[in-house]
Design a protein around this motif. Structure first.
Motif, short mmCIF file in Angstrom:
data_model
loop_
_atom_site.label_atom_id
_atom_site.label_comp_id
_atom_site.label_asym_id
_atom_site.label_seq_id
_atom_site.Cartn_x
_atom_site.Cartn_y
_atom_site.Cartn_z
N GLY A 370 -7.63 -20.93 76.79
CA GLY A 370 -6.42 -21.73 76.67
C GLY A 370 -6.77 -23.19 76.49
O GLY A 370 -7.89 -23.61 76.76
N PRO A 371 -5.81 -23.98 76.01
CA PRO A 371 -6.05 -25.43 75.82
C PRO A 371 -6.35 -26.12 77.14
O PRO A 371 -6.09 -25.59 78.23
CB PRO A 371 -4.73 -25.93 75.22
N SER A 372 -6.88 -27.33 77.06
CA SER A 372 -7.18 -28.11 78.26
C SER A 372 -5.91 -28.42 79.04
O SER A 372 -4.84 -28.66 78.45
CB SER A 372 -7.87 -29.44 77.88
N GLY A 373 -6.01 -28.39 80.36
CA GLY A 373 -4.89 -28.75 81.22
C GLY A 373 -3.83 -27.69 81.33
O GLY A 373 -2.70 -27.98 81.74
N MET A 374 -4.16 -26.44 81.00
CA MET A 374 -3.16 -25.38 81.02
C MET A 374 -3.28 -24.46 82.23
O MET A 374 -2.62 -23.42 82.28
CB MET A 374 -3.26 -24.54 79.73
N GLY A 375 -4.15 -24.79 83.19
CA GLY A 375 -4.19 -24.03 84.43
C GLY A 375 -5.40 -23.15 84.62
O GLY A 375 -5.47 -22.40 85.61
N LYS A 376 -6.40 -23.24 83.72
CA LYS A 376 -7.55 -22.35 83.83
C LYS A 376 -8.38 -22.64 85.09
O LYS A 376 -8.69 -21.73 85.87
CB LYS A 376 -8.44 -22.45 82.59
N THR A 377 -8.73 -23.91 85.28
CA THR A 377 -9.52 -24.26 86.47
C THR A 377 -8.70 -24.09 87.74
O THR A 377 -9.22 -23.68 88.78
CB THR A 377 -10.02 -25.72 86.35
N THR A 378 -7.39 -24.36 87.68
CA THR A 378 -6.52 -24.12 88.83
C THR A 378 -6.55 -22.66 89.23
O THR A 378 -6.57 -22.33 90.42
CB THR A 378 -5.08 -24.55 88.50
N LEU A 379 -6.57 -21.77 88.24
CA LEU A 379 -6.64 -20.33 88.53
C LEU A 379 -7.92 -19.99 89.29
O LEU A 379 -7.90 -19.22 90.27
CB LEU A 379 -6.55 -19.54 87.23
#
Length: 575
Positions: A370-379
């Motif tokens: 997914g694009p940057s800032g879309m919640g990947k690291t938050t997940l």
């Protein structure tokens, strides 16, 4: 004094190290008393020797001069040792407390504080409190003590003169500091604010450096980065000009003290030959005391900066999360389940994850795109337990991962784009994954990640020291060393947060090949920006604004999803 009432950074240490503080101040007063006594006996010795140059007659003043000459540097040395020991103990305790606050919930702090704010806390605020003690508290208390002692001693001879000298000394410790504080109050607070804003502006600009380059706005980047430092430099120049004027006035007042002693001694101590010997003693004693009073005004003028630092620290409250009863790590991790996961930092902020459900079986590989800032690291932070879901849960073998936080290192391993490598040997860096690992275990891990040949070429082999952050090795080599550490850690679930960012395509492909080979028995969650290598995964998901917009096996998506095929072609440079 409201700040002191609500303070939980300074008061505890004042009580904890009160005796060390007492001796620091006492030794400071003794240092200047010995310096004054040295000049007193020296003045008497000079006058007496001029009138009666017999050794037997001047023996006692000679001995006293030697004693005070030795005593002054001894007391000063002991004072420096004691005061700096006190300050280092206090600031060490403060730094440890600050790191504990920052470590306590780094994810929430990162969301609620800009990086520049945290850098300001770490780099400046503790230092300002250290200066509060060394440059404000200690000089002011020592000068006040000397004023009291000087007034009492002079009062033994002449109370009117003693009160006059006390008045002139009070100018040094009260009037000039008050004037300095009045003039510099707003300026010092503005300098503290400008310094903090400079941290924020610079870190924000550097972290967004690629955006500045892409938009060809390098000049705007430079202007934005230097604007606050320029304002800070101009303000500090104005402070220096004021300090010069203030210090000149202070020196003139101290000169008035010396003149006052000349006038007083010419009347009080010249009535006969025997008492005239004391004239030089009383006049010379003034000069070494100037050092004790000269720094008081400057130290007090820095109080607004120290006060703002105290307020900054006291406003930093640790974020505490209620955690369930901690359980031992399960013998079999089984399935990782994300059930109706929702997350936002607070009610005022936008949702970062919305109603996300996933099931990852043991040993499966999941690619998260997914694009940057879309919640990947938050997940990933939710999976680790760094963050608590607003709704839903992350469960491991049916148990909420928040119940395993005490055992997290035995369940999860993390490899991101900037692995932590320290200024120690390669062996010590690898062994961080398992401090009990034998040399043979380390060698096996290095061989698995294909670093054996590189290590063999180094002058000290596996004992070769590394520079901080491993900068004497290439990006691919640093990632392989971090991967070897993960192998020693032997956690069943591995989280990969864009570990190949910044690597050239050949190095990236080789590292991916190694990672998926050595982690073939692990459950892997891999955050990546592009689709190269996702064919090695069992599942692929796309996150956009925290919402799952595409999910499935790579082959299935390639066969049935036109958008996936288009994105794959764009990523490969075929469209």
């Amino acid at each position: 004094m409201q700040w002191l009432k609500n303070d939980h950074w300074v008061k505890p240490d004042l009580k904890r190290y009160r005796w060390l503080l007492f001796w620091s101040l006492a030794l400071g007063i003794l240092t200047f008393m010995a310096a004054g006594a040295l000049m007193f006996t020296s003045g008497y010795l000079i006058d007496f020797s001029a009138r009666m140059p017999l050794f037997a007659a001047i023996y006692v003043p000679v001995v006293l001069t030697r004693a005070f000459g030795i005593g002054r540097p001894v007391f000063q040395y002991l004072e420096r040792l004691t005061s700096h020991n006190w300050v280092l103990k206090v600031t060490s305790h403060m730094r440890r407390k600050l790191y504990q606050v920052l470590e306590g919930d780094a994810a929430f702090l990162q969301a609620h504080h800009q990086t520049g704010d945290l850098l300001s806390l770490l780099a400046d605020d503790i230092g300002h409190i250290q200066n509060l003690y060394l440059r404000t508290v200690f000089p002011a208390v020592v000068a006040g003590g000397l004023t009291l002692i000087a007034t009492l001693l002079l009062g033994w001879f002449d109370w009117l003169f003693a009160l006059w000298i006390a008045l002139l000394l009070l100018v040094q410790i009260l009037l000039l500091p008050w004037w300095s504080l009045l003039v510099e109050k707003r300026r010092k607070s503005a300098q503290k604010r400008l310094n903090q804003e400079a941290y924020v502006a610079l870190t924000d600009s550097v972290m967004g450096l690629s955006d500045w380059v892409i938009t060809h706005r390098q000049a705007a980047f430079v202007d934005g980065a230097v604007a606050k430092p320029r304002q800070l430099a101009a303000s500090m120049q104005r402070s220096k000009q004021f300090q010069w004027v203030r210090d000149l006035i202070g020196e003139l007042f101290f000169g008035l003290i010396a003149v006052s002693f000349l006038v007083w001694t010419s009347k009080y101590w010249t009535g006969g030959k025997l008492i005239a010997d004391w004239v030089g003693s009383f006049v010379l004693v003034v000069f070494p005391l100037n050092q004790a009073f000269s720094g008081v005004a400057q130290g007090v003028s820095e109080w607004p900066t120290s006060r703002d630092s105290l307020a900054h620290l006291n406003a930093l409250t640790p974020v505490t999360r209620p955690l369930p009863k901690q359980l031992p790590a399960p013998a079999d991790v089984g399935t990782l389940t994300l059930s109706h996961l929702n997350f936002r930092y607070d009610q005022a902020s936008a949702p970062l994850i919305t109603d996300l459900s996933l099931t990852i079986h043991r040993g499966e590989k999941l690619a998260i795109l997914g694009p940057s800032g879309m919640g990947k690291t938050t997940l990933l932070q939710l999976v680790l337990g760094d963050l608590t879901p607003t709704q839903g849960e992350v469960a491991l073998a049916g148990v909420n991962v928040l119940a395993y936080q005490a055992q997290r290192s035995s369940l999860f391993a993390v490899l991101d784009q900037s692995p932590f490598l320290f200024n120690t040997s390669i062996l010590n860096n690898i062994r961080l994954g398992n401090e009990q690992a034998s040399d043979e275990d380390v060698a096996a891990a290095l061989q698995a990640v294909q670093l054996t040949d590189l290590i063999a070429q180094l002058p000290q082999g596996v004992n070769t020291p590394m520079a901080e952050s491993g900068f004497d090795f290439s990006g691919g080599e640093r990632q392989r060393m971090a991967l070897a550490r993960i192998l020693l850690q032997d956690a069943p679930i591995v989280l990969l947060d864009e570990p190949t960012v910044g690597l050239d395509p050949l190095t990236e492909q080789a590292l991916l090949e190694t990672m998926f080979t050595v982690l073939r028995d692990k459950t892997v969650l891999w955050v990546t920006h592009h689709l190269q290598g996702v064919s090695r995964c069992d599942q692929v998901i796309f996150l956009e604004d925290g919402v799952l917009t595409m999910a499935g096996a790579p082959r299935e998506l390639a066969a049935t999803n036109a958008r996936y095929r288009r994105l794959y072609a764009l990523d490969a440079g075929e469209a």
